[in-house]
Design a protein around this motif. Structure first.
Motif, mmCIF file in Angstrom:
data_model
loop_
_atom_site.group_PDB
_atom_site.id
_atom_site.type_symbol
_atom_site.label_atom_id
_atom_site.label_comp_id
_atom_site.label_asym_id
_atom_site.label_seq_id
_atom_site.Cartn_x
_atom_site.Cartn_y
_atom_site.Cartn_z
ATOM 1 N N PRO A 43 0.798 -1.238 0.000
ATOM 2 C CA PRO A 43 0.000 0.000 0.000
ATOM 3 C C PRO A 43 0.827 1.283 0.000
ATOM 4 C CG PRO A 43 -0.853 -1.565 1.600
ATOM 5 C CD PRO A 43 0.448 -2.120 1.122
ATOM 6 N N ALA A 44 2.072 1.226 0.504
ATOM 7 C CA ALA A 44 2.895 2.441 0.565
ATOM 8 C C ALA A 44 3.191 3.005 -0.815
ATOM 9 C CB ALA A 44 4.203 2.150 1.300
ATOM 10 N N LEU A 45 3.023 2.200 -1.857
ATOM 11 C CA LEU A 45 3.276 2.695 -3.209
ATOM 12 C C LEU A 45 2.305 3.805 -3.598
ATOM 13 C CD1 LEU A 45 3.994 -0.620 -5.165
ATOM 14 C CD2 LEU A 45 5.632 0.969 -4.141
ATOM 15 N N ARG A 46 1.153 3.862 -2.947
ATOM 16 C CA ARG A 46 0.202 4.946 -3.246
ATOM 17 C C ARG A 46 0.836 6.306 -2.955
ATOM 18 N NH1 ARG A 46 -4.826 2.509 -3.892
ATOM 19 N NH2 ARG A 46 -4.986 0.443 -2.912
ATOM 20 N N ASP A 47 1.596 6.403 -1.858
ATOM 21 C CA ASP A 47 2.251 7.667 -1.512
ATOM 22 C C ASP A 47 3.299 8.043 -2.557
ATOM 23 O OD1 ASP A 47 0.747 7.939 0.806
ATOM 24 O OD2 ASP A 47 2.219 6.868 2.034
ATOM 25 N N THR A 48 4.031 7.031 -3.051
ATOM 26 C CA THR A 48 5.040 7.297 -4.077
ATOM 27 C C THR A 48 4.390 7.808 -5.355
ATOM 28 O OG1 THR A 48 6.247 5.407 -3.150
ATOM 29 C CG2 THR A 48 7.089 6.336 -5.186
ATOM 30 N N LEU A 49 3.307 7.151 -5.778
ATOM 31 C CA LEU A 49 2.602 7.577 -6.984
ATOM 32 C C LEU A 49 2.076 8.999 -6.833
ATOM 33 C CD1 LEU A 49 0.613 4.301 -7.733
ATOM 34 C CD2 LEU A 49 2.543 5.186 -9.055
ATOM 35 N N ILE A 71 10.996 15.792 -11.110
ATOM 36 C CA ILE A 71 10.214 14.717 -10.503
ATOM 37 C C ILE A 71 11.124 13.812 -9.676
ATOM 38 C CG2 ILE A 71 8.808 12.676 -11.006
ATOM 39 C CD1 ILE A 71 7.976 14.246 -13.625
ATOM 40 N N ALA A 72 12.296 13.464 -10.225
ATOM 41 C CA ALA A 72 13.240 12.612 -9.498
ATOM 42 C C ALA A 72 13.688 13.275 -8.201
ATOM 43 C CB ALA A 72 14.443 12.288 -10.373
ATOM 44 N N ALA A 73 13.948 14.581 -8.252
ATOM 45 C CA ALA A 73 14.376 15.299 -7.041
ATOM 46 C C ALA A 73 13.271 15.286 -5.988
ATOM 47 C CB ALA A 73 14.762 16.732 -7.400
ATOM 48 N N ALA A 74 12.031 15.490 -6.405
ATOM 49 C CA ALA A 74 10.915 15.490 -5.455
ATOM 50 C C ALA A 74 10.728 14.115 -4.829
ATOM 51 C CB ALA A 74 9.639 15.930 -6.158
ATOM 52 N N LEU A 75 10.854 13.080 -5.635
ATOM 53 C CA LEU A 75 10.714 11.726 -5.100
ATOM 54 C C LEU A 75 11.833 11.401 -4.119
ATOM 55 C CD1 LEU A 75 9.665 9.975 -8.409
ATOM 56 C CD2 LEU A 75 8.317 9.943 -6.305
ATOM 57 N N THR A 76 13.052 11.788 -4.460
ATOM 58 C CA THR A 76 14.184 11.529 -3.571
ATOM 59 C C THR A 76 14.001 12.245 -2.244
ATOM 60 O OG1 THR A 76 15.661 11.256 -5.478
ATOM 61 C CG2 THR A 76 16.684 11.724 -3.350
ATOM 62 N N ALA A 77 13.536 13.496 -2.295
ATOM 63 C CA ALA A 77 13.368 14.283 -1.068
ATOM 64 C C ALA A 77 12.200 13.801 -0.223
ATOM 65 C CB ALA A 77 13.161 15.755 -1.431
ATOM 66 N N SER A 78 11.243 13.090 -0.836
ATOM 67 C CA SER A 78 10.020 12.725 -0.118
ATOM 68 C C SER A 78 10.221 11.634 0.921
ATOM 69 C CB SER A 78 8.962 12.258 -1.121
ATOM 70 O OG SER A 78 9.298 10.969 -1.642
ATOM 71 N N GLY A 79 11.242 10.804 0.732
ATOM 72 C CA GLY A 79 11.429 9.672 1.618
ATOM 73 C C GLY A 79 10.504 8.506 1.317
ATOM 74 N N HIS A 80 9.712 8.590 0.235
ATOM 75 C CA HIS A 80 8.777 7.521 -0.107
ATOM 76 C C HIS A 80 9.395 6.440 -0.988
ATOM 77 C CE1 HIS A 80 5.533 9.454 1.889
ATOM 78 N NE2 HIS A 80 5.412 10.453 1.032
ATOM 79 N N CYS A 81 10.672 6.589 -1.345
ATOM 80 C CA CYS A 81 11.315 5.575 -2.167
ATOM 81 C C CYS A 81 12.790 5.499 -1.795
ATOM 82 C CB CYS A 81 11.144 5.884 -3.652
ATOM 83 S SG CYS A 81 11.896 7.437 -4.185
ATOM 84 N N ARG A 82 13.417 4.412 -2.230
ATOM 85 C CA ARG A 82 14.840 4.211 -1.927
ATOM 86 C C ARG A 82 15.710 5.055 -2.841
ATOM 87 N NH1 ARG A 82 17.744 0.234 -4.212
ATOM 88 N NH2 ARG A 82 15.839 -0.924 -4.707
ATOM 89 N N THR A 83 15.405 5.030 -4.132
ATOM 90 C CA THR A 83 16.124 5.850 -5.116
ATOM 91 C C THR A 83 15.149 6.263 -6.208
ATOM 92 O OG1 THR A 83 16.780 3.927 -6.438
ATOM 93 C CG2 THR A 83 18.343 4.678 -4.772
ATOM 94 N N ALA A 84 15.493 7.321 -6.926
ATOM 95 C CA ALA A 84 14.714 7.746 -8.087
ATOM 96 C C ALA A 84 15.693 7.990 -9.228
ATOM 97 C CB ALA A 84 13.903 8.996 -7.788
#
Length: 297
Positions: free
Chosen positions: A232-238, A271-284
């Motif tokens: 379910p945590a993938l919803r936050d990443t999306l 988008i990659a920078a935002a994902l990296t900063a979010s803590g919702h993924c390991r790498t972008a």
């Protein structure tokens, strides 16, 4: 002396899944795009079959005959009546257990590398036949580019692509088992009719024109509800990638890697920078498509 082959990851821009067949598999309409994230497989002479692996997630890669790359070497050796006397080294850069067909890519890379090392001279058709025996995604890793996969995904029809597409791929903490995702798909489908899979003609047209906005409107993955149910945590990443400006966001294949289509290179970097900063993924990671298939380097 060894032979090194570079093999690409894939993203499914459409993954239409039919009902379970009597053999447990599902018929698919699977529109593959090869993307510019690569593993490298090196085959070198050795007294017996041996494997090694380095790179992100390499500790999760089996180093015995359950590894698809090892099975590829054994299959080619059996077909040509020789011993699989080879050492295979896999340098990983494709996310492990991430829904981007890294294991299948390694199998295709090992097959081509062993063919060149041993001088078996197998035709493309023979290599594709062995690929299909190894797994549904392996043939596409060999040919790359863009293709429609039917059957289990192993029957390929090349597709025209009119331009390059920019992507961001967010690797999750942890993995998902493809068989487990299909089992969850079947569970979620209980009691309802699952239509036969068919390629989306509007999506194919978007590929031909190279229009990212048109492609974004048609991206689809029938396995996404099952992947989100199990992870379910993938919803936050999306949601994070969408809020950062992605034209579309979806789970890549069986997950848990998530894919974000961007309008251009600068949008992909944001988008990659935002994902990296979010803590919702390991790498972008950013990448472009289409990419070539297995290539000797």
């Amino acid at each position: 002396m060894g032979v090194t082959v570079r093999v690409p990851a894939k993203v499914n821009v459409q993954l239409a899944v039919g009902p379970a067949r009597p053999d447990g598999f599902h018929d698919l309409a699977n529109v593959f795009l090869a993307v510019g994230l690569y593993d490298e497989v090196t085959a070198a002479p050795a007294p017996a079959l041996a494997l090694s692996c380095t790179g992100p997630g390499s500790e999760l890669v089996p180093l015995d005959e359950t590894n698809l790359a090892a099975r590829a070497a054994l299959a080619l050796a059996a077909r040509y009546g020789r011993r699989a006397d080879v050492r295979l080294h896999i340098a990983k850069d494709i996310p492990v257990a991430g829904g981007m067909a890294g294991g299948s890519a390694d199998a295709a890379g090992a097959l081509l590398a062993c063919d060149r090392l041993w001088g078996t001279g197998a035709s493309q058709a023979e290599l594709l036949d062995i690929c299909a025996e190894l797994g549904s995604d392996v043939p596409f890793a060999l040919v790359g580019g863009a293709a429609l996969g039917t059957g289990r995904g192993e029957k390929l029809e090349p597709l025209d692509v009119g331009g390059g597409f920019h992507w961001v791929f967010a690797a999750a903490e942890g993995g998902l088992s493809t068989p487990a995702v299909y089992r969850e798909f079947d569970r979620l489908a209980e009691g309802r009719r699952v239509p036969a899979p068919a390629a989306d003609e509007q999506l194919l047209a978007a590929l031909r024109t190279g229009d990212p906005h048109a492609l974004a409107a048609r991206l689809a993955n029938d396995l996404q509800p099952a992947a989100l149910s199990l992870f379910p945590a993938l919803r936050d990443t999306l949601a994070t990638g969408s809020a950062a400006g992605a034209l579309a966001a979806l789970v890549s294949g069986s997950g848990p890697t998530t894919a974000f289509l961007a309008a251009d290179e600068s949008a992909a970097e944001r988008i990659a920078a935002a994902l990296t900063a979010s803590g919702h993924c390991r790498t972008a990671r950013t990448a472009t498509s289409p990419a070539p298939g297995a290539t000797v380097v």
